[in-house]
Design a protein around this motif. Sequence first.
Motif, PDB file in Angstrom:
ATOM      1  N   PRO A 129       0.819  -1.229   0.000  1.00 43.20           N
ATOM      2  CA  PRO A 129       0.000   0.000   0.000  1.00 43.20           C
ATOM      3  C   PRO A 129       0.842   1.263   0.000  1.00 43.20           C
ATOM      4  CG  PRO A 129      -0.828  -1.589   1.592  1.00 43.20           C
ATOM      5  CD  PRO A 129       0.490  -2.103   1.128  1.00 43.20           C
ATOM      6  N   ALA A 130       1.942   1.260   0.756  1.00 45.20           N
ATOM      7  CA  ALA A 130       2.803   2.439   0.771  1.00 45.20           C
ATOM      8  C   ALA A 130       3.375   2.693  -0.619  1.00 45.20           C
ATOM      9  CB  ALA A 130       3.928   2.259   1.791  1.00 45.20           C
ATOM     10  N   GLY A 131       3.795   1.613  -1.285  1.00 47.45           N
ATOM     11  CA  GLY A 131       4.349   1.760  -2.626  1.00 47.45           C
ATOM     12  C   GLY A 131       3.329   2.292  -3.611  1.00 47.45           C
ATOM     13  N   LEU A 132       2.082   1.828  -3.500  1.00 48.31           N
ATOM     14  CA  LEU A 132       1.039   2.306  -4.403  1.00 48.31           C
ATOM     15  C   LEU A 132       0.777   3.795  -4.202  1.00 48.31           C
ATOM     16  CD1 LEU A 132      -1.503  -0.664  -4.260  1.00 48.31           C
ATOM     17  CD2 LEU A 132       0.014  -0.042  -6.158  1.00 48.31           C
ATOM     18  N   LEU A 133       0.765   4.251  -2.949  1.00 45.01           N
ATOM     19  CA  LEU A 133       0.557   5.679  -2.697  1.00 45.01           C
ATOM     20  C   LEU A 133       1.722   6.501  -3.230  1.00 45.01           C
ATOM     21  CD1 LEU A 133      -1.850   4.771  -0.939  1.00 45.01           C
ATOM     22  CD2 LEU A 133      -1.206   6.557   0.680  1.00 45.01           C
ATOM     23  N   LEU A 134       2.932   5.971  -3.091  1.00 41.47           N
ATOM     24  CA  LEU A 134       4.091   6.692  -3.618  1.00 41.47           C
ATOM     25  C   LEU A 134       4.051   6.756  -5.144  1.00 41.47           C
ATOM     26  CD1 LEU A 134       6.916   5.354  -1.275  1.00 41.47           C
ATOM     27  CD2 LEU A 134       5.780   7.575  -1.190  1.00 41.47           C
ATOM     28  N   VAL A 135       3.588   5.687  -5.779  1.00 41.92           N
ATOM     29  CA  VAL A 135       3.443   5.699  -7.238  1.00 41.92           C
ATOM     30  C   VAL A 135       2.404   6.737  -7.651  1.00 41.92           C
ATOM     31  CG1 VAL A 135       2.633   4.345  -9.212  1.00 41.92           C
ATOM     32  CG2 VAL A 135       4.238   3.342  -7.583  1.00 41.92           C
ATOM     33  N   ALA A 136       1.279   6.781  -6.916  1.00 41.51           N
ATOM     34  CA  ALA A 136       0.246   7.767  -7.218  1.00 41.51           C
ATOM     35  C   ALA A 136       0.778   9.186  -7.037  1.00 41.51           C
ATOM     36  CB  ALA A 136      -0.967   7.539  -6.324  1.00 41.51           C
ATOM     37  N   ALA A 137       1.550   9.406  -5.969  1.00 45.59           N
ATOM     38  CA  ALA A 137       2.138  10.731  -5.737  1.00 45.59           C
ATOM     39  C   ALA A 137       3.110  11.097  -6.853  1.00 45.59           C
ATOM     40  CB  ALA A 137       2.844  10.758  -4.388  1.00 45.59           C
ATOM     41  N   ALA A 138       3.927  10.119  -7.278  1.00 37.76           N
ATOM     42  CA  ALA A 138       4.877  10.380  -8.356  1.00 37.76           C
ATOM     43  C   ALA A 138       4.154  10.732  -9.644  1.00 37.76           C
ATOM     44  CB  ALA A 138       5.778   9.152  -8.564  1.00 37.76           C
ATOM     45  N   ALA A 139       3.058  10.028  -9.932  1.00 34.07           N
ATOM     46  CA  ALA A 139       2.287  10.333 -11.136  1.00 34.07           C
ATOM     47  C   ALA A 139       1.711  11.739 -11.070  1.00 34.07           C
ATOM     48  CB  ALA A 139       1.159   9.300 -11.307  1.00 34.07           C
ATOM     49  N   ALA A 140       1.237  12.146  -9.878  1.00 34.38           N
ATOM     50  CA  ALA A 140       0.703  13.497  -9.720  1.00 34.38           C
ATOM     51  C   ALA A 140       1.800  14.534  -9.908  1.00 34.38           C
ATOM     52  CB  ALA A 140       0.059  13.643  -8.340  1.00 34.38           C
ATOM     53  N   TRP A 141       2.990  14.274  -9.366  1.00 36.08           N
ATOM     54  CA  TRP A 141       4.106  15.204  -9.551  1.00 36.08           C
ATOM     55  C   TRP A 141       4.479  15.324 -11.029  1.00 36.08           C
ATOM     56  CZ3 TRP A 141       5.925  18.955  -6.811  1.00 36.08           C
ATOM     57  CH2 TRP A 141       5.881  18.917  -5.415  1.00 36.08           C
ATOM     58  N   ILE A 142       4.505  14.195 -11.730  1.00 34.31           N
ATOM     59  CA  ILE A 142       4.851  14.227 -13.153  1.00 34.31           C
ATOM     60  C   ILE A 142       3.847  15.075 -13.922  1.00 34.31           C
ATOM     61  CG2 ILE A 142       4.970  12.808 -15.244  1.00 34.31           C
ATOM     62  CD1 ILE A 142       6.154  10.581 -13.452  1.00 34.31           C
ATOM     63  N   TRP A 143       2.562  14.910 -13.597  1.00 36.80           N
ATOM     64  CA  TRP A 143       1.542  15.709 -14.277  1.00 36.80           C
ATOM     65  C   TRP A 143       1.736  17.185 -13.986  1.00 36.80           C
ATOM     66  CZ3 TRP A 143      -2.158  19.274 -13.140  1.00 36.80           C
ATOM     67  CH2 TRP A 143      -3.090  19.543 -14.143  1.00 36.80           C
ATOM     68  N   VAL A 144       1.962  17.531 -12.723  1.00 35.21           N
ATOM     69  CA  VAL A 144       2.121  18.937 -12.343  1.00 35.21           C
ATOM     70  C   VAL A 144       3.326  19.550 -13.055  1.00 35.21           C
ATOM     71  CG1 VAL A 144       2.704  20.481 -10.430  1.00 35.21           C
ATOM     72  CG2 VAL A 144       0.947  18.716 -10.129  1.00 35.21           C
ATOM     73  N   VAL A 145       4.448  18.821 -13.056  1.00 36.39           N
ATOM     74  CA  VAL A 145       5.672  19.364 -13.651  1.00 36.39           C
ATOM     75  C   VAL A 145       5.525  19.502 -15.166  1.00 36.39           C
ATOM     76  CG1 VAL A 145       8.113  18.884 -14.096  1.00 36.39           C
ATOM     77  CG2 VAL A 145       7.164  18.538 -11.807  1.00 36.39           C
ATOM     78  N   THR A 146       4.969  18.486 -15.832  1.00 35.86           N
ATOM     79  CA  THR A 146       4.858  18.549 -17.290  1.00 35.86           C
ATOM     80  C   THR A 146       3.793  19.538 -17.743  1.00 35.86           C
ATOM     81  OG1 THR A 146       3.355  16.642 -17.232  1.00 35.86           O
ATOM     82  CG2 THR A 146       5.688  16.199 -17.619  1.00 35.86           C
ATOM     83  N   ARG A 147       2.748  19.699 -16.942  1.00 34.18           N
ATOM     84  CA  ARG A 147       1.651  20.596 -17.346  1.00 34.18           C
ATOM     85  C   ARG A 147       1.941  22.042 -16.990  1.00 34.18           C
ATOM     86  NH1 ARG A 147      -1.302  23.825 -18.749  1.00 34.18           N
ATOM     87  NH2 ARG A 147      -3.564  23.794 -19.005  1.00 34.18           N
ATOM     88  N   TRP A 148       2.572  22.274 -15.825  1.00 32.43           N
ATOM     89  CA  TRP A 148       2.740  23.643 -15.334  1.00 32.43           C
ATOM     90  C   TRP A 148       4.194  24.061 -15.135  1.00 32.43           C
ATOM     91  CZ3 TRP A 148      -1.674  26.457 -14.997  1.00 32.43           C
ATOM     92  CH2 TRP A 148      -2.876  25.756 -14.942  1.00 32.43           C
ATOM     93  N   GLY A 149       5.115  23.118 -15.317  1.00 32.07           N
ATOM     94  CA  GLY A 149       6.513  23.409 -14.994  1.00 32.07           C
ATOM     95  C   GLY A 149       7.128  24.531 -15.808  1.00 32.07           C
ATOM     96  N   GLY A 150       6.670  24.729 -17.033  1.00 34.58           N
ATOM     97  CA  GLY A 150       7.244  25.777 -17.867  1.00 34.58           C
ATOM     98  C   GLY A 150       6.626  27.140 -17.679  1.00 34.58           C
ATOM     99  N   MET A 151       5.649  27.230 -16.756  1.00 36.05           N
ATOM    100  CA  MET A 151       4.960  28.506 -16.568  1.00 36.05           C
ATOM    101  C   MET A 151       5.463  29.189 -15.310  1.00 36.05           C
ATOM    102  SD  MET A 151       1.055  27.329 -17.464  1.00 36.05           S
ATOM    103  CE  MET A 151       0.452  29.012 -17.370  1.00 36.05           C
TER     104      MET A 151
END
Length: 252
Positions: free
Chosen positions: A14-36
């Motif tokens: 379960p801890a690993g799954l939450l960390l994967v979900a957090a990593a996916a959210a970070w990737i989305w945030v960085v790729t979507r908003w990182g250049g702004m």
Amino acid sequence: MTGRPVAVRRTAGPAGLLLVAAAAAWIWVVTRWGGMQAMPGTMGLGLPAFLAVWTLMMAAMMLPATAPVAALYARTITEHRAARMVVFTIAYLLVWAAAGIPAYGLAAGLGRAAGLSALAGTAVAAAVFAVNGVYQLTPLKDRCLAKCRSPVGLMLRYASYPGPSRDLRAGAHHGAFCLGCCWSLMVVLAAFGAMNLWAMAVVAAVITTEKLAPAGRLVARAVGIASIALAAAVFWVPALAPGLTGGGMAGA
């Protein structure tokens, strides 16, 4: 010896799954908003879009610190663990999604303050830093942080929840304690500008350290004192709060 790997897998899964979900959210945030560049207010988003972005931000920032509690809760589940942990996590995030409604109103108000004079923006920034600093030193902060740092009592409470709503109630209850622990740190994000990735990373690191490090309570108090110091310093260095004063916005 034969039981140990099973226990480790039950805790790590379960801890690993939450960390994967957090990593996916970070990737989305960085790729979507990182250049702004960081922007004040609601980033021009309506409420539904703001809530979607806000919830993804909270998933990125909060799930790593929540993973140990989720792993401990998973050990109390004997059947359908994966599906029930999904419910627990969704309920946890729904609390933060609901918090996005007042956050939207606050962001809109702070966005208007950023459009006023530099002195007005600086005064609002000082108030934001001061609110966070004071709250970090309050007994309520200590109480909420203690529940997150020592969740065994929570596990006993959750075990008493009857019926199929147990996982939903447990996730929402833990989310409420996390919200009580960290809301003022989220308010501070507004002082640095919406979607300021550096500020998000620092606040996420502070939250994780407060909850998981042995000296987490001392870290919380140190952050409170530092925030009060920033409330004074921002009058001399407005660029400390680019989201409200406009200082250093391009490099935020």
